[in-house]
Design a protein around this motif. Structure first.
Motif, short mmCIF file in Angstrom:
data_model
loop_
_atom_site.label_atom_id
_atom_site.label_comp_id
_atom_site.label_asym_id
_atom_site.label_seq_id
_atom_site.Cartn_x
_atom_site.Cartn_y
_atom_site.Cartn_z
N LYS A 133 42.21 -2.53 -73.91
CA LYS A 133 43.32 -2.36 -72.96
C LYS A 133 43.49 -3.63 -72.12
CE LYS A 133 45.08 0.55 -69.25
NZ LYS A 133 44.86 1.69 -68.38
N ASP A 134 42.40 -4.22 -71.67
CA ASP A 134 42.48 -5.46 -70.89
C ASP A 134 43.15 -6.57 -71.70
OD1 ASP A 134 41.31 -4.38 -68.64
OD2 ASP A 134 39.31 -5.18 -69.08
N VAL A 135 42.76 -6.69 -72.96
CA VAL A 135 43.35 -7.71 -73.83
C VAL A 135 44.85 -7.46 -74.00
CG1 VAL A 135 43.40 -8.52 -76.24
CG2 VAL A 135 41.21 -8.24 -75.06
N LEU A 136 45.22 -6.20 -74.21
CA LEU A 136 46.63 -5.85 -74.41
C LEU A 136 47.46 -6.05 -73.14
CD1 LEU A 136 46.14 -2.69 -76.64
CD2 LEU A 136 46.83 -4.99 -77.38
N MET A 137 46.87 -5.77 -72.00
CA MET A 137 47.59 -5.98 -70.74
C MET A 137 47.89 -7.47 -70.51
SD MET A 137 48.08 -2.97 -69.26
CE MET A 137 48.09 -3.00 -67.47
N ASP A 138 47.04 -8.33 -71.06
CA ASP A 138 47.23 -9.78 -70.89
C ASP A 138 48.29 -10.36 -71.82
OD1 ASP A 138 45.40 -10.02 -68.84
OD2 ASP A 138 43.74 -10.53 -70.18
N SER A 139 48.76 -9.59 -72.80
CA SER A 139 49.72 -10.15 -73.76
C SER A 139 51.03 -9.36 -73.82
CB SER A 139 49.09 -10.22 -75.16
OG SER A 139 48.63 -8.95 -75.57
N HIS A 140 51.28 -8.55 -72.81
CA HIS A 140 52.52 -7.78 -72.74
C HIS A 140 53.16 -7.93 -71.37
CE1 HIS A 140 50.60 -5.90 -76.23
NE2 HIS A 140 51.82 -5.55 -76.59
N ASP A 141 54.46 -7.65 -71.30
CA ASP A 141 55.21 -7.74 -70.05
C ASP A 141 55.20 -6.43 -69.27
OD1 ASP A 141 56.16 -10.38 -70.75
OD2 ASP A 141 57.56 -9.40 -72.11
N TYR A 142 55.17 -5.32 -70.01
CA TYR A 142 55.24 -4.00 -69.39
C TYR A 142 54.16 -3.10 -69.97
CZ TYR A 142 59.77 -5.38 -67.58
OH TYR A 142 60.76 -6.03 -66.90
N TYR A 143 53.69 -2.17 -69.14
CA TYR A 143 52.73 -1.15 -69.56
C TYR A 143 53.42 0.21 -69.45
CZ TYR A 143 48.63 1.89 -69.56
OH TYR A 143 47.72 2.88 -69.85
N MET A 144 53.47 0.90 -70.57
CA MET A 144 54.17 2.18 -70.65
C MET A 144 53.16 3.27 -71.03
SD MET A 144 57.44 2.85 -73.09
CE MET A 144 57.95 4.47 -73.62
N THR A 145 53.32 4.43 -70.41
CA THR A 145 52.57 5.62 -70.79
C THR A 145 53.60 6.69 -71.16
OG1 THR A 145 52.51 6.46 -68.53
CG2 THR A 145 50.66 5.05 -69.23
N ASP A 146 53.15 7.88 -71.45
CA ASP A 146 54.08 8.94 -71.81
C ASP A 146 55.09 9.23 -70.70
OD1 ASP A 146 52.93 9.38 -74.36
OD2 ASP A 146 51.45 10.76 -73.52
N ASP A 147 54.72 8.93 -69.46
CA ASP A 147 55.57 9.31 -68.33
C ASP A 147 55.97 8.18 -67.39
OD1 ASP A 147 55.43 12.17 -68.94
OD2 ASP A 147 53.32 11.99 -68.38
N ASN A 148 55.58 6.94 -67.68
CA ASN A 148 55.86 5.87 -66.73
C ASN A 148 55.94 4.51 -67.42
OD1 ASN A 148 56.51 5.09 -64.16
ND2 ASN A 148 54.40 4.96 -63.45
N ILE A 149 56.60 3.57 -66.75
CA ILE A 149 56.67 2.17 -67.21
C ILE A 149 56.47 1.29 -65.99
CG2 ILE A 149 58.03 0.36 -68.32
CD1 ILE A 149 59.80 2.59 -69.53
N ASP A 150 55.55 0.33 -66.10
CA ASP A 150 55.30 -0.60 -65.01
C ASP A 150 55.32 -2.03 -65.52
OD1 ASP A 150 54.72 1.24 -62.80
OD2 ASP A 150 52.94 1.77 -63.97
N LEU A 151 55.83 -2.93 -64.70
CA LEU A 151 55.77 -4.35 -64.98
C LEU A 151 54.32 -4.80 -64.85
CD1 LEU A 151 57.30 -7.07 -65.45
CD2 LEU A 151 57.44 -7.25 -62.96
N ILE A 152 53.85 -5.61 -65.79
CA ILE A 152 52.50 -6.16 -65.71
C ILE A 152 52.60 -7.52 -65.02
CG2 ILE A 152 50.51 -7.04 -67.01
CD1 ILE A 152 51.34 -5.08 -69.28
N ASP A 153 51.87 -7.68 -63.94
CA ASP A 153 51.83 -8.96 -63.24
C ASP A 153 50.73 -9.79 -63.89
OD1 ASP A 153 51.84 -11.10 -61.56
OD2 ASP A 153 51.37 -9.96 -59.75
N ARG A 154 51.11 -10.57 -64.89
CA ARG A 154 50.11 -11.36 -65.63
C ARG A 154 49.42 -12.39 -64.76
NH1 ARG A 154 52.32 -12.75 -71.64
NH2 ARG A 154 53.61 -10.93 -71.93
N LYS A 155 50.13 -12.94 -63.80
CA LYS A 155 49.55 -13.99 -62.96
C LYS A 155 48.35 -13.44 -62.17
CE LYS A 155 53.70 -16.72 -62.54
NZ LYS A 155 54.97 -16.06 -62.64
N SER A 156 48.47 -12.21 -61.69
CA SER A 156 47.36 -11.65 -60.90
C SER A 156 46.18 -11.23 -61.79
CB SER A 156 47.85 -10.46 -60.07
OG SER A 156 48.11 -9.35 -60.92
N ARG A 157 46.41 -11.17 -63.11
CA ARG A 157 45.34 -10.76 -64.03
C ARG A 157 44.49 -11.95 -64.47
NH1 ARG A 157 44.96 -6.08 -66.01
NH2 ARG A 157 44.10 -6.79 -67.98
N ILE A 158 44.92 -13.15 -64.19
CA ILE A 158 44.20 -14.35 -64.64
C ILE A 158 42.99 -14.60 -63.77
CG2 ILE A 158 44.37 -16.85 -64.99
CD1 ILE A 158 47.35 -16.37 -65.63
#
Length: 188
Positions: free
Chosen positions: A163-188
């Motif tokens: 999941k950590d790896v995938l969060m670093d290579s996508h713009d958005y994180y979606m679940t069955d009920d929600n979508i959020d923008l991934i702030d890649r800069k804060s993950r570095i």
């Protein structure tokens, strides 16, 4: 979720987006896929769906019920096992080449297209590294084409490290009920 998906697709139609979808409920998953297809077709875009044999019959049934013949011609489906295990295992070079070849006729002829891929793999060594490398290279390719693509993963198969790896290579994180923008800069 219907409005969230439509809003996201409308907001990124010019710039593109790489969306990581971790799903838990198969019924909601198919519903969200249909909403995605509806939003894409509403923009005049074709949709390439890479899906497994288990979900494909329900998906085909819904496509036939919810889209007219002209709209159905804009929906292209591919078996995800053939796509991801074309050479017997998950090989990023083969998969990326296959993806480029599938998208080329659309991109070369300026036919707008979006993709939805249910990512699956056989058990194999270093799969987290392979998936991470694949998603990073796919992300780089997608940024040059401004495509909107969803990479869906069964949450039961996604470890915290993956999941950590995938969060670093996508713009958005979606679940069955929600979508959020991934702030890649804060993950570095």
């Amino acid at each position: 979720m219907h409005k969230k998906i439509q809003s996201l697709i409308s907001s990124v139609k010019e710039s593109g987006a790489h969306i990581f979808y971790s799903f838990e409920n198969e019924e909601k998953y198919v519903d969200n896929l249909i909403v995605y297809v509806t939003a894409a077709i509403g923009l005049g875009n074709h949709v390439m769906i890479i899906e497994n044999d288990r979900i494909m019959p329900e998906l085909q049934k819904r496509i036939k019920a919810e889209f007219n013949e002209k709209q159905q011609e804009m929906i292209h489906t591919i078996n995800n096992y053939e796509f991801y295990c074309y050479r017997g295992n998950f090989n990023k070079v083969t998969i990326l080449s296959y993806l480029e070849n599938m998208l080329a006729p659309f991109l070369e002829n300026n036919i707008p297209i979006q993709t939805w891929a249910h990512v699956e793999w056989r058990d194999q060594e270093e799969i987290v590294q392979n998936l991470g490398d694949y998603e990073k290279e796919a992300d780089a390719m997608l940024q040059t084409t401004n495509l909107i693509t969803v990479c869906s993963y069964d949450a039961n198969r996604v470890s915290e490290s993956l999941k950590d790896v995938l969060m670093d290579s996508h713009d958005y994180y979606m679940t069955d009920d929600n979508i959020d923008l991934i702030d890649r800069k804060s993950r570095i």
